[in-house]
Design a protein around this motif. Structure first.
Motif, PDB file in Angstrom:
ATOM      1  N   PRO A 146       9.170   3.650  -8.731  1.00  0.00           N
ATOM      2  CA  PRO A 146       8.816   2.443  -7.979  1.00  0.00           C
ATOM      3  C   PRO A 146      10.019   1.853  -7.251  1.00  0.00           C
ATOM      4  O   PRO A 146      11.172   2.072  -7.622  1.00  0.00           O
ATOM      5  N   ASP A 153       8.438   9.666  -4.321  1.00  0.00           N
ATOM      6  CA  ASP A 153       7.085   9.305  -4.750  1.00  0.00           C
ATOM      7  C   ASP A 153       7.167   7.972  -5.487  1.00  0.00           C
ATOM      8  O   ASP A 153       7.702   7.899  -6.606  1.00  0.00           O
ATOM      9  N   ASP A 199       2.826   4.580  -0.830  1.00  0.00           N
ATOM     10  CA  ASP A 199       2.883   5.477  -1.984  1.00  0.00           C
ATOM     11  C   ASP A 199       4.081   6.413  -1.943  1.00  0.00           C
ATOM     12  O   ASP A 199       4.434   7.025  -2.949  1.00  0.00           O
ATOM     13  N   HIS A 200       4.722   6.560  -0.794  1.00  0.00           N
ATOM     14  CA  HIS A 200       5.927   7.377  -0.663  1.00  0.00           C
ATOM     15  C   HIS A 200       6.875   6.713   0.333  1.00  0.00           C
ATOM     16  O   HIS A 200       6.431   5.960   1.210  1.00  0.00           O
ATOM     17  N   ASP A 218       1.697   5.836   3.623  1.00  0.00           N
ATOM     18  CA  ASP A 218       0.468   5.488   2.901  1.00  0.00           C
ATOM     19  C   ASP A 218      -0.503   6.647   3.103  1.00  0.00           C
ATOM     20  O   ASP A 218      -0.999   6.864   4.214  1.00  0.00           O
ATOM     21  N   GLU A 264       0.797  -1.229   0.000  1.00  0.00           N
ATOM     22  CA  GLU A 264       0.000   0.000   0.000  1.00  0.00           C
ATOM     23  C   GLU A 264       0.829   1.279   0.000  1.00  0.00           C
ATOM     24  O   GLU A 264       0.275   2.376  -0.077  1.00  0.00           O
ATOM     25  N   ARG A 312       4.945   6.362  -6.926  1.00  0.00           N
ATOM     26  CA  ARG A 312       4.142   6.302  -8.145  1.00  0.00           C
ATOM     27  C   ARG A 312       4.963   6.731  -9.356  1.00  0.00           C
ATOM     28  O   ARG A 312       4.685   6.321 -10.485  1.00  0.00           O
ATOM     29  N   ALA A 313       5.987   7.554  -9.103  1.00  0.00           N
ATOM     30  CA  ALA A 313       6.875   7.986 -10.185  1.00  0.00           C
ATOM     31  C   ALA A 313       8.168   7.176 -10.220  1.00  0.00           C
ATOM     32  O   ALA A 313       8.738   6.953 -11.289  1.00  0.00           O
TER      33      ALA A 313
END
Length: 517
Positions: free
Chosen positions: A69, A64, A45-46, A94, A43, A66-67
């Motif tokens: 991984p 990040d 995200d950062h 999260d 879960e 999402r940018a």
């Protein structure tokens, strides 16, 4: 300093061409850690990454995912080659809330590249961080120290991150981006001393963009008179050492009378200590020289004007462009522009308002062939870290300060120099700004002549002796050793005021320091 995980297709290509990008064999001259941060918590995200070397912060970054991984791979270098203590802390987030925490402590292995893996484990999620020098592993608080001898060597092979996906495939981390590994702000820290360094370049994931604003800032009110003790707290460490006359191996070169004491946190600023001593020879000279320089600069003469371009406007930006040039004049907004690029001396015109509306005209002599794109004092690889701008000043570039002399200026010629400025909240100026560097003995003696302290003066000889005794560094930081004589003195020159200005353009002018017959 930190690079996002390389695409797996790129990793395969890098594995075939590692000699070109990194070197397939360990370089014995490099002392470094290849750090891999990974997790099996889906879960997140950062990830926040904090790196301390010998208690000094060198990296503070939020990645990040999402940018970029997981896994995240980056390098930390001990440019001194010493076995300094390294602490890496990772916090998985999260939705902005901390979910999982991990810490690893280890040491550099001199002359070797080693791999340190930090895992954010699902078994440690949603629990309070462990106290002291403990970290969570397999759901239990255990010692966070990893014996460096147990760390795998990095020799160009793709290190296994130790994390297995749900589908059973293994996550591999490619070699770090070699272009991010040479930041001079990351150095070994002496035992028992937290050095006062300028901030390291932000985690290296490339330039963060450009807000499109070109900024011009005037540097005013130089602090030359730093009192008898203020020098100890002004500046930064330059040599990676806390020099103590009572300890061996704490100086980078041989001095004439024993190691020269550093300021707090290893601050190197011996020039100001020498200048403070000039009160014995010339009781009012330093204060008068400072007052004269400030007055001239407030009138618009010989003001260092900095241009900042390519900054994202964010607290961290891995690359910005900077140049500095001296002003021929700074004109009040009500004063007409110069005719034909020549400024006429008109005592009736108003002084600059220093409110952001003045126009600064800088001398074309600070640019090669008068081309604004070819500055003598320029750094197209400066950076902003934690809201502080750090820019290299090219070795022996002409950094001029107003002086009471025939030429009207005194020229500081430094090596290993930097401009370090804490950017104000509005982004138009600096809350704190200074120039630091190494001042070669011969160049410093030339500066004394620029300000009118001449060899013919009966007090010149004792001042020269004081300078010789205060030499604490080598002009060339790559050439050091106990058998080499110190040939430079450290300096920190703060500017107590900085003001945004408008750029008027280049005008004909080239300063020529002349002080002694």
């Amino acid at each position: 300093m930190v690079t996002g995980r390389l695409d797996r297709r790129v990793i395969l290509a890098c594995a075939l061409a590692c000699a070109a990008l990194w070197g397939c064999e360990s370089d014995p001259a490099r002392t470094e850690l290849v750090v891999i941060v990974d997790s099996d918590v889906p879960e997140l995200d950062h990830v926040e990454i904090h790196v301390d070397v010998q208690g000094q912060s060198v990296v503070r970054e939020t990645v990040d995912l999402r940018a970029s991984p997981l896994p995240i791979t980056f390098g930390v270098i001990s440019t001194s080659g010493r076995d300094r203590l390294v602490r890496v802390e990772a916090i998985g987030l999260d939705g902005g809330s901390p979910r999982v925490h991990a810490v690893r402590r280890t040491r550099f292995v001199p002359g070797e590249s080693r791999v340190l893996v930090v895992v954010l484990e699902a078994a440690c999620a949603d629990r309070a961080p462990c106290d002291g020098n403990l970290t969570c592993r397999a759901g239990e608080c255990t010692d966070d120290f990893v014996d460096p001898s147990e760390l795998p060597r990095y020799d160009g092979e793709l290190p296994d991150s130790g994390i297995t996906r749900v589908d059973g495939s293994v996550l591999d981390a490619g070699p770090p981006d070699a272009g991010c590994m040479d930041d001079a702000g990351v150095v070994g820290r002496p035992e028992g001393c937290v050095l006062d360094r300028w901030p390291a370049r932000p985690v290296c994931r490339g330039d963060t963009g450009d807000d499109g604003v070109v900024r011009y800032v005037a540097l005013l009110d130089p602090l030359m008179d730093q009192g008898s003790d203020a020098w100890r707290m002004l500046g930064h460490d330059l040599d990676g050492l806390c020099t103590d006359p009572l300890m061996n191996d704490t100086a980078e070169c041989r001095t004439t009378t024993g190691p020269v004491l550093d300021g707090l946190g290893g601050i190197d600023n011996a020039t100001s200590r020498v200048l403070a001593g000039t009160r014995i020879l010339w009781p009012t000279w330093l204060a008068e020289a400072q007052a004269f320089a400030r007055e001239r600069m407030r009138e618009g003469d010989v003001v260092p004007v900095m241009r900042i371009r390519g900054w994202s406007g964010e607290p961290d930006d891995a690359r910005v462009e900077v140049w500095v040039a001296g002003s021929v004049d700074v004109l009040h907004e009500d004063t007409p522009a110069p005719d034909g690029g020549v400024l006429e001396d008109d005592p009736s015109r108003p002084d600059p308002a220093w409110d952001g509306t003045d126009r600064a005209y800088v001398a074309d002599g600070y640019f090669s062939v008068g081309d604004i794109g070819m500055p003598l004092i320029g750094d197209d690889d400066a950076y902003v870290a934690g809201g502080t701008l750090v820019a290299r000043i090219p070795d022996r570039a002409p950094f001029d300060v107003a002086a009471r002399s025939t030429g009207g200026v005194a020229r500081m010629v430094l090596t290993d120099a930097r401009f370090v400025g804490a950017i104000a909240a509005d982004g138009t100026r600096f809350d704190r700004a200074m120039v630091i560097g190494r001042w070669g003995r011969n160049d410093l003696l030339g500066y004394l002549e620029d300000v009118g302290i001449c060899p013919s003066d009966p007090d010149f000889a004792p001042l020269r002796v004081s300078i010789e005794q205060a030499l604490d560094l080598r002009s060339d930081p790559s050439s050091t050793g106990p058998d080499l004589a110190c040939d430079a003195i450290s300096i920190a020159l703060p500017f107590e005021a900085t003001v945004p200005v408008q750029f008027g353009g280049l005008v004909r002018g080239e300063f020529s320091p002349t002080g002694c017959p």
